[in-house]
Design a protein around this motif. Structure first.
Motif, PDB file in Angstrom:
ATOM      1  N   GLU A  17      -7.099  22.103 -22.803  1.00  0.00           N
ATOM      2  CA  GLU A  17      -8.470  22.538 -22.539  1.00  0.00           C
ATOM      3  C   GLU A  17      -9.209  21.645 -21.556  1.00  0.00           C
ATOM      4  OE1 GLU A  17      -9.794  25.224 -23.545  1.00  0.00           O
ATOM      5  OE2 GLU A  17      -8.416  25.913 -25.103  1.00  0.00           O
ATOM      6  N   SER A  18      -8.583  20.553 -21.089  1.00  0.00           N
ATOM      7  CA  SER A  18      -9.307  19.610 -20.247  1.00  0.00           C
ATOM      8  C   SER A  18      -8.362  18.893 -19.294  1.00  0.00           C
ATOM      9  CB  SER A  18     -10.025  18.570 -21.120  1.00  0.00           C
ATOM     10  OG  SER A  18      -9.075  17.782 -21.833  1.00  0.00           O
ATOM     11  N   ASP A  60     -10.356  27.294 -15.295  1.00  0.00           N
ATOM     12  CA  ASP A  60     -10.564  27.241 -16.740  1.00  0.00           C
ATOM     13  C   ASP A  60     -10.643  25.809 -17.266  1.00  0.00           C
ATOM     14  OD1 ASP A  60     -10.510  29.953 -16.686  1.00  0.00           O
ATOM     15  OD2 ASP A  60      -8.532  30.191 -17.596  1.00  0.00           O
ATOM     16  N   LEU A  61      -9.947  24.889 -16.632  1.00  0.00           N
ATOM     17  CA  LEU A  61      -9.977  23.489 -17.079  1.00  0.00           C
ATOM     18  C   LEU A  61     -11.077  22.695 -16.384  1.00  0.00           C
ATOM     19  CD1 LEU A  61      -6.173  22.540 -17.302  1.00  0.00           C
ATOM     20  CD2 LEU A  61      -7.670  23.505 -19.041  1.00  0.00           C
ATOM     21  N   LEU A  90      -4.294  17.868 -19.524  1.00  0.00           N
ATOM     22  CA  LEU A  90      -3.332  18.154 -18.462  1.00  0.00           C
ATOM     23  C   LEU A  90      -2.523  16.912 -18.112  1.00  0.00           C
ATOM     24  CD1 LEU A  90      -2.192  19.993 -16.203  1.00  0.00           C
ATOM     25  CD2 LEU A  90      -4.092  19.211 -14.768  1.00  0.00           C
TER      26      LEU A  90
END
Length: 319
Positions: free
Chosen positions: A118-119, A61-62, A123
């Motif tokens: 989201e990225s 997802d990322l 993280l």
């Protein structure tokens, strides 16, 4: 004229001291150790749940490529190591009963927000902040416990609370599996709910710890005045090889001339120190730093611990 038997008096004093010690230790263990155990349990779960999240789809997802996931993990441990000593400096100024719960609440918030990243940049950012807040917990707990337990009592308690990390490994995966069933709830992926729910639980542990942990032994509400005097003298005013005298609470009236003479002699001696708020920490000395850095036993234990953690985190984070 009646004379007191010194051996009998000494035996009676030893029994009182042993009884008082057991009573104080039981109270300390009941009020302090559970809080430490919960804090360390959440600490370990919040740093390793990213492994479960990766299996559940975080990396996809990322859109993480190559070593980006590993870089995010390394970012955590880099800052984690750097903040350990500065955190204890702050702890000595602020007080452990405030600083440690504060750290728990902060990383609980960060862990919760990890569910919204989201990225790759997000993280790394949350892992850096998570490492900065979690890094001060273990050295802070060790420092705090060293001020409320004597050395031979301290070792066993460290083992007890540290063993809770095993519970994290035992139940972390099961908990993650249950949370993953929430996949799609609120349009959020299951791995996001792992961070959100476990982060909220961590914040609750932080609030609970703030209410439980005493600021110091002198102000611990769960100890009586007699118990406070006893434990303070055990730790700070009495040599380790000399028995601790216990201030009598309610003594019977003196019934003999010898008793009266003994009481007069004791009254002429300096009284036991009253309980005065104190931080309980030793004065900082560079010679002690040098002694610690040149202690071969410390290095050997460090290398042994390094080997343990390599295996532990390899399993929890990468498999």
């Amino acid at each position: 004229m009646n004379h007191l038997d010194p051996s009998r008096d000494t035996h009676w004093e030893d029994e009182r001291r042993e009884t008082m010690t057991k009573r104080v230790l039981w109270k300390l263990d009941f009020h302090v150790l559970p809080a430490f155990a919960l804090m360390w349990l959440t600490n370990f779960m919040d740093r390793t749940n990213i492994g479960n999240a990766r299996i559940a789809g975080l990396q996809i997802d990322l859109h993480l490529r190559g070593n980006e996931f590993n870089i995010g993990l390394a970012a955590f441990f880099t800052i984690y190591i750097l903040v350990e000593i500065p955190s204890n400096w702050v702890l000595k100024k602020v007080g452990p009963s405030r600083w440690l719960p504060f750290l728990v609440i902060i990383w609980g918030i960060v862990a919760t927000l990890t569910g919204l990243i989201e990225s790759f940049g997000g993280l790394v950012a949350v892992r850096l902040v998570l490492g900065a807040s979690e890094g001060g917990l273990l050295p802070g707990i060790i420092l705090y416990m060293s001020t409320i337990y004597k050395p031979h009592e301290f070792q066993q308690r460290v083992g007890i609370f540290y063993a809770t990390s095993s519970l994290s490994g035992a139940f972390g995966g099961l908990l993650a599996s249950a949370i993953l069933k929430m996949d799609g709830l609120g349009n959020l992926a299951g791995w996001r709910w792992i961070f959100i729910l476990e982060g909220i639980a961590t914040c609750m542990v932080g609030l609970l710890s703030a209410a439980i942990l005493p600021r110091s032994l002198e102000t611990a509400r769960f100890l009586t005045e007699e118990e406070r005097i006893f434990v303070v003298n055990c730790l700070r005013f009495v040599d380790a090889n000399r028995p601790v005298a216990i201030a009598p609470a309610q003594e019977s009236s003196l019934t003999s001339k010898d008793d009266a003479e003994k009481a007069t002699d004791e009254a002429s001696q300096p009284s036991m120190p009253s309980v005065v708020p104190d931080d309980g920490y030793e004065r900082f000395e560079w010679i002690e730093v040098i002694r610690g850095l040149t202690e071969i036993q410390a290095w050997l234990i460090g290398f042994a611990y390094f080997g343990i953690l390599v295996c532990l985190y390899s399993l929890s984070l990468f498999l």
